[in-house]
Design a protein around this motif. Structure first.
Motif, PDB file in Angstrom:
ATOM      1  N   ALA A   1       0.992  -1.057   0.000  1.00  0.00           N
ATOM      2  CA  ALA A   1      -0.056  -0.078  -0.140  1.00  0.00           C
ATOM      3  C   ALA A   1       0.914   1.285  -0.002  1.00  0.00           C
ATOM      4  N   GLY A   2       1.881   1.218   0.852  1.00  0.00           N
ATOM      5  CA  GLY A   2       2.770   2.225   0.852  1.00  0.00           C
ATOM      6  C   GLY A   2       3.498   2.638  -0.506  1.00  0.00           C
ATOM      7  N   SER A   3       3.931   1.602  -1.036  1.00  0.00           N
ATOM      8  CA  SER A   3       4.550   1.632  -2.526  1.00  0.00           C
ATOM      9  C   SER A   3       3.590   2.088  -3.565  1.00  0.00           C
ATOM     10  N   LEU A   4       2.514   1.744  -3.430  1.00  0.00           N
ATOM     11  CA  LEU A   4       1.507   2.154  -4.400  1.00  0.00           C
ATOM     12  C   LEU A   4       1.210   3.464  -4.424  1.00  0.00           C
TER      13      LEU A   4
ATOM     14  N   ASP B   1      13.188   0.086  -1.792  1.00  0.00           N
ATOM     15  CA  ASP B   1      13.664   1.157  -0.944  1.00  0.00           C
ATOM     16  C   ASP B   1      13.099   0.833   0.549  1.00  0.00           C
ATOM     17  N   MET B   2      11.990   0.641   0.475  1.00  0.00           N
ATOM     18  CA  MET B   2      11.529   0.114   1.665  1.00  0.00           C
ATOM     19  C   MET B   2      12.111  -1.065   2.329  1.00  0.00           C
ATOM     20  N   ALA B   3      12.203  -2.042   1.589  1.00  0.00           N
ATOM     21  CA  ALA B   3      13.032  -3.319   1.993  1.00  0.00           C
ATOM     22  C   ALA B   3      14.262  -2.916   2.319  1.00  0.00           C
ATOM     23  N   GLN B   4      15.033  -2.116   1.823  1.00  0.00           N
ATOM     24  CA  GLN B   4      16.421  -1.497   2.092  1.00  0.00           C
ATOM     25  C   GLN B   4      16.461  -1.073   3.519  1.00  0.00           C
ATOM     26  N   ALA B   5      15.469  -0.109   3.698  1.00  0.00           N
ATOM     27  CA  ALA B   5      15.494   0.586   4.848  1.00  0.00           C
ATOM     28  C   ALA B   5      15.068  -0.374   6.025  1.00  0.00           C
TER      29      ALA B   5
ATOM     30  N   THR C   1      -4.513   0.994  -1.457  1.00  0.00           N
ATOM     31  CA  THR C   1      -3.742   2.166  -0.658  1.00  0.00           C
ATOM     32  C   THR C   1      -4.314   2.397   0.515  1.00  0.00           C
ATOM     33  N   ARG C   2      -5.454   1.507   1.042  1.00  0.00           N
ATOM     34  CA  ARG C   2      -6.182   1.886   1.993  1.00  0.00           C
ATOM     35  C   ARG C   2      -5.370   2.084   3.388  1.00  0.00           C
TER      36      ARG C   2
ATOM     37  N   LEU D   1       9.602   7.526   4.174  1.00  0.00           N
ATOM     38  CA  LEU D   1       8.603   6.832   2.918  1.00  0.00           C
ATOM     39  C   LEU D   1       7.091   6.642   3.336  1.00  0.00           C
ATOM     40  N   PHE D   2       6.893   6.162   4.425  1.00  0.00           N
ATOM     41  CA  PHE D   2       5.389   6.098   4.766  1.00  0.00           C
ATOM     42  C   PHE D   2       4.641   7.121   5.192  1.00  0.00           C
ATOM     43  N   ALA D   3       5.582   8.348   5.652  1.00  0.00           N
ATOM     44  CA  ALA D   3       4.833   9.442   5.723  1.00  0.00           C
ATOM     45  C   ALA D   3       4.367  10.214   4.418  1.00  0.00           C
ATOM     46  N   GLN D   4       4.901   9.945   3.656  1.00  0.00           N
ATOM     47  CA  GLN D   4       4.903  10.444   1.948  1.00  0.00           C
ATOM     48  C   GLN D   4       3.523   9.754   1.298  1.00  0.00           C
ATOM     49  N   ALA D   5       3.623   8.385   1.729  1.00  0.00           N
ATOM     50  CA  ALA D   5       2.436   7.527   1.140  1.00  0.00           C
ATOM     51  C   ALA D   5       1.340   8.093   1.944  1.00  0.00           C
TER      52      ALA D   5
END
Lengths: 331, 331
Positions: free
Chosen positions: A192-195, B254-258, A220-221, B270-274
């Motif tokens: 969801a975060g990546s989408l 990117d998320m996997a790497q972090a 994305t929920r 990354l999650f804040a932007q999402a």
């Protein structure tokens, strides 16, 4: 067992612990809550909830103690309660990952009384003020006992969880739990975060949001969850999350490859398999069954219990008499 | 323009074409449908719907012809109708990708009358029997005109779409359309398919389904779509889908790497932007606005119209008088 006469201690009265406390209070079962937070204690006092700031008082002389503190302080709490807890007290916890808790418990003098647990319930809010007595109604509650030696404790917990909290119990090893929830609960947050993130990275965010189909809205929920909470969850189960994410990434690569090669048959086969899984998720039968065990055969009973998780079976009742132990299940 | 006196032709009366036909019939607007399928013609006759098997009859003498055949036969249909269609007829289509259609139209003698379109509506069913007059209510309907020379046709279509079909119109180039829907509609199907597929690949499918959280249920929803239909959709927009999928895959990496590096701060960012994107999706203001243009300045009007897509703005009305062209919008 007379559940209504059991005495409970709830250590940590945030959203989960507070909801346990509220249900116990609502059903007139004796309970002491403990919380170190001043505002929480004040809130409890204003709402006539039995929460103390004295940890020893909360756990002494209890039949069941449920640890509902953050995962990070659980080993420390286990140490602090060791001298205050009776030899017959059943101890469990509600942490969202189980391998670490099981390892900490194995090193504790309380290990013979401890059964790791995880009620799969929650809301986007936190704290005692957000707690509700019905939070666990219909939820799945995982238990991860490490030995048949804990069979009595397990029976007690299954009885309490199904009758007081109206949840279903399923059992599995701590490692299987962590690996399963990584895929069934944690990895979807990364997708969801990546989408959602890709919508911004596309450089055409307004157009994408303007043409958002149901697939994008659904997909994305959970990106709407508080980021810090999502990150805590993922970090606490890091290795299992990365392993399951790799499976999803492999599938994405396979699909991309089939699409690139115009391999409609291969791509259709991948989607046909995915649809089977989705159909199983939405049409699961929930067949009722009963399972009867001889009190003289705890090994058979324990093996049955530990197999429920792998089969997606939820226990809905446990009745113990001198002649038999009988479980009801759905799944 | 007196919309109620326009005469329509609908070429292909499956789910989309049939729904257009039903709404036109319901509002007493003159319409001829065409379909080559015997069962469809029979169904139409039984339900007193005006559908013929004679293509020339369906398109001759029409003010507006909407092509609602499968994308693959559209160039062929354009050829077949060329000699039967009048010089003042406005032609549009409803295909779910637009670059191919625009290219085919550019090569057709009908290019000066053709405005590619895409109503973003549908159900999991297909065929005339599944058609419903209200299918487009509240939907977004994309138009992709190639030149200001088509401004009159565009005004007519916007008026028809907003008043007869109750949809909102947004405009953009064919390439931007395909790239946008790749992310806002198509790629989420790949994510859902991969998540469901990973549940099977995990070797612990029953346990995963047993512990499925809301995040998993939401994230796999469109994996329930008929596989052939999903594959058709992805194949028709292959290049754009692969490009947008790469963006999502980069985010996942990117998320996997972090997560691997225990970089909680990076992962949180990354999650804040999402979450910002998700919040924008769910709280979009839908501010009403009006836009007035001088009939002597079609270039300014056309530039405004073509910019609506990039801004996520939907047109809800078009009123043409001798003095002015006035659009209403939300977004």
């Amino acid at each position: 067992m007379r559940v209504r006469s059991l005495r409970f201690g709830v250590v940590g009265t945030g959203l989960i612990g507070g909801s346990l406390l509220r249900r116990l209070v609502d059903t007139d079962i004796e309970v002491h809550g403990w919380d170190p937070d001043g505002e929480t204690l004040e809130f409890a006092q204003r709402h006539a909830l039995p929460v103390t700031g004295d940890l020893a008082e909360a756990v002494a002389d209890r039949d069941i103690v449920i640890l509902a503190t953050p995962l990070s302080v659980l080993p420390h709490i286990l140490e602090r309660i060791t001298d205050h807890i009776g030899p017959d007290t059943v101890i469990t916890d509600v942490g969202s990952t189980k391998s670490g808790v099981a390892a900490a418990a194995a090193k504790s003098p309380l290990r013979d009384r401890f059964v790791p647990g995880h009620p799969m319930a929650g809301t986007e809010h936190s704290g005692l003020s957000a707690a509700r007595a019905g939070l666990f109604d219909g939820a799945t509650w995982v238990l991860c006992p490490d030995s048949v030696a804990r069979i009595g404790h397990v029976r007690t917990l299954i009885t309490v969880i199904t009758t007081v909290f109206n949840a279903r119990v399923t059992l599995m090893s701590p490692d299987r739990h962590d690996s399963t929830v990584a895929l069934s609960s944690h990895v979807p947050h990364l997708l969801a975060g990546s989408l959602a993130g890709a919508a911004r990275a596309s450089g055409d965010e307004d157009a994408v949001l303007g043409l958002a189909a149901g697939s994008f809205t659904d997909g994305t929920r959970v990106a709407g969850t508080a980021p810090a909470r999502t990150v805590d969850m993922l970090t606490a189960n890091r290795d299992a999350v990365l392993a399951q994410l790799a499976l999803v990434q492999n599938h994405l690569s396979d699909m991309a490859q089939a699409l690139t090669a115009d391999d409609a048959r291969g791509l259709t086969a991948l989607f046909a398999q995915a649809r089977q899984v989705r159909t199983r998720l939405t049409t699961r039968a929930d067949r009722p069954a009963t399972h009867r065990f001889d009190p003289a055969d705890p090994d058979g009973e324990f093996a049955f219990l530990m197999g429920t998780g792998a089969q997606g079976v939820g226990l809905t009742d446990c009745t113990v008499t001198d002649d038999a132990i009988v479980y009801s299940s759905l799944g």
